[in-house]
Design an enzyme around this catalytic site. Structure first.
Site, PDB file in Angstrom:
ATOM      1  N   LYS A  71     -51.922  47.602 -66.142  1.00 44.34           N
ATOM      2  CA  LYS A  71     -50.737  49.199 -67.108  1.00 44.34           C
ATOM      3  C   LYS A  71     -51.323  49.860 -68.114  1.00 44.34           C
ATOM      4  O   LYS A  71     -51.085  51.108 -68.711  1.00 44.34           O
ATOM      5  CB  LYS A  71     -49.738  49.112 -66.645  1.00 44.34           C
ATOM      6  CG  LYS A  71     -48.409  48.220 -65.833  1.00 44.34           C
ATOM      7  CD  LYS A  71     -47.760  50.034 -64.694  1.00 44.34           C
ATOM      8  CE  LYS A  71     -47.501  49.522 -63.476  1.00 44.34           C
ATOM      9  NZ  LYS A  71     -47.193  50.481 -62.740  1.00 44.34           N
TER      10      LYS A  71
HETATM   11  C1  LIG Z   1     -46.820  43.042 -61.550  1.00 37.70           C
HETATM   12  C2  LIG Z   1     -46.775  44.925 -60.975  1.00 37.70           C
HETATM   13  N1  LIG Z   1     -47.515  44.584 -59.949  1.00 37.70           N
HETATM   14  C3  LIG Z   1     -47.300  45.691 -58.976  1.00 37.70           C
HETATM   15  C4  LIG Z   1     -46.502  46.687 -59.533  1.00 37.70           C
HETATM   16  C5  LIG Z   1     -47.614  48.182 -59.268  1.00 37.70           C
HETATM   17  O1  LIG Z   1     -48.309  49.451 -59.419  1.00 37.70           O
HETATM   18  P1  LIG Z   1     -47.964  50.561 -59.232  1.00 37.70           P
HETATM   19  O2  LIG Z   1     -46.919  50.686 -59.936  1.00 37.70           O
HETATM   20  O3  LIG Z   1     -49.161  51.449 -59.981  1.00 37.70           O
HETATM   21  O4  LIG Z   1     -47.268  51.844 -57.768  1.00 37.70           O
HETATM   22  C6  LIG Z   1     -46.413  47.446 -60.879  1.00 37.70           C
HETATM   23  C7  LIG Z   1     -46.002  48.366 -61.159  1.00 37.70           C
HETATM   24  O5  LIG Z   1     -45.106  48.522 -61.523  1.00 37.70           O
HETATM   25  C8  LIG Z   1     -46.294  45.694 -61.841  1.00 37.70           C
HETATM   26  O6  LIG Z   1     -45.302  45.749 -63.125  1.00 37.70           O
END
Ligand SMILES: Cc1ncc(COP(=O)(O)O)c(C=O)c1O
Length: 346
Positions: free
Chosen positions: A48
């Site tokens: 993020k």
């Molecule tokens: C710990 C974690 N894994 C995976 C994701 C998934 O990524 P994306 O939001 O880019 O699909 C997130 C996103 O919120 C996350 O916080």
């Protein structure tokens, strides 16, 4: 002339360019070569960081943000931490509206990073004026010079990964990647990387990971939003109970659903076999890899890249707590070798 000191100018210069690490023991019975893109190497310990930096810098380029302005988002998770970190360095105020379900640890962490946190009641509907969505929207409307990141509905979330994670994977694999396996939450990660990779080689398979209790897999297959698919589950950051516009379903070939229990055990197995202390969704992603292998998705020549989104330290009171695992009933069906590793000397 004095020699230049070898230092980064600030922590933000370390965002991105995360390593690709070969998986060895945990994948030894599977067909193919497996590589983890370990996003915990970002300074905020998750993928993020990339979207926080990208979205904020795009707003700066458009002249929407100038120092002293305010950045707003609705999350107590990784995105909140990353936005707070970027805001500190760039001189913005950071406001995070979070649910009262968020743990005290998470709220303390965000406040430590300088964010102003609004804790909103969890048991109200999204359109209630007290919900964290409504509070964030209101604060955005009331605060001049503010930006609402809105990660589930922001195309820049996809663009961040199209411009960084995708090219990195293509470069690191020297174009030899055959499959990408990635969790979908907002969908920004999988969609952005997939878009980039498919432009380079349309034959690359894009394999999504979804949770039981989430609508994404069924929506991808049928274009139907099925309320019956929605029920509570424990993995945070994976799957959703709505369809985010930050997911480009057209560039994803398939989804696989994983359970809370198997994902938790796989996350713990990753630490014990590969020495990789990564988060719950990393366990979910590797669990999906195992299931895709059982379905015959890979062969000996496959080069599979799997995204590990964040670090294990965020889950000490969950997946990496034996007490939590026991409370969930996750030790009921397995041999509890973990508990043999601790001895109390009296
Ligand atoms: C710990 C974690 N894994 C995976 C994701 C998934 O990524 P994306 O939001 O880019 O699909 C997130 C996103 O919120 C996350 O916080």
């Amino acid at each position: 002339m004095k020699e230049q000191i070898n230092a980064y100018n600030n922590v933000l210069e370390l965002i991105g360019n995360t390593p690709l690490i070969k998986l060895n023991k945990i994948t030894k019975n599977l067909k193919g070569n497996f590589y983890a893109k370990v996003e915990a190497f970002n300074p905020g310990h998750s993928s993020k960081d990339r979207i926080a930096l990208y979205i904020i810098e795009e707003a700066e380029k458009k002249g929407i943000l100038t120092p002293g302005d305010t950045i707003i988002e609705t999350t107590s998770g990784n995105t909140g931490f990353s936005i707070a970190m970027v805001s500190i360095i760039k001189g913005y105020n950071c406001i995070l509206a979070v649910s009262s379900k968020s743990s005290k640890d998470k709220i303390d962490m965000l406040r430590t990073m300088g964010a102003k946190v609004y804790v909103c009641p969890a048991n109200v509907s999204a359109d209630d004026e007290r919900s964290y969505y409504s509070v964030a929207k209101r604060l955005h409307e009331e605060t001049k010079g503010s930006v609402y990141i809105n990660q589930y509905f922001n195309q820049l979330n996809i663009d961040a990964h199209y411009n960084s994670t995708g090219p990195e994977i293509w470069e690191q694999t020297k174009g030899q990647i055959t499959h990408l396996v990635a969790c979908s939450g907002t969908g920004g990660t999988i969609s952005g990387i997939a878009k980039y990779l498919k432009e380079k080689n349309p034959k690359i398979s894009i394999l999504g990971v979804d949770a039981f209790g989430s609508v994404l897999k069924k929506y991808h297959e049928t274009k139907e939003f099925d309320n019956d698919e929605i029920y509570p589950y424990r993995i945070e950051g994976l799957g959703k109970n709505l369809i985010p516009t930050a997911t480009d379903f057209d560039v994803i070939d398939k989804f696989m659903k994983v359970t809370d229990e198997e994902s938790a055990h796989t996350a713990r197995e990753l630490a014990k076999t590969e020495g990789l202390f990564v988060g719950y969704t990393s366990g979910a992603a590797l669990q999906a890899v195992k299931q895709y292998d059982l379905e015959g998705e890979f062969d000996e020549n496959s080069n599979i890249v799997v995204i590990f989104p964040d670090h294990g330290s965020r889950y000490m009171s969950k997946v990496f707590s034996d007490d939590w695992m026991s409370e969930q009933g996750f030790f009921d069906s397995v041999n509890i070798e973990q508990q043999q590793q601790i001895e109390f000397i009296k």
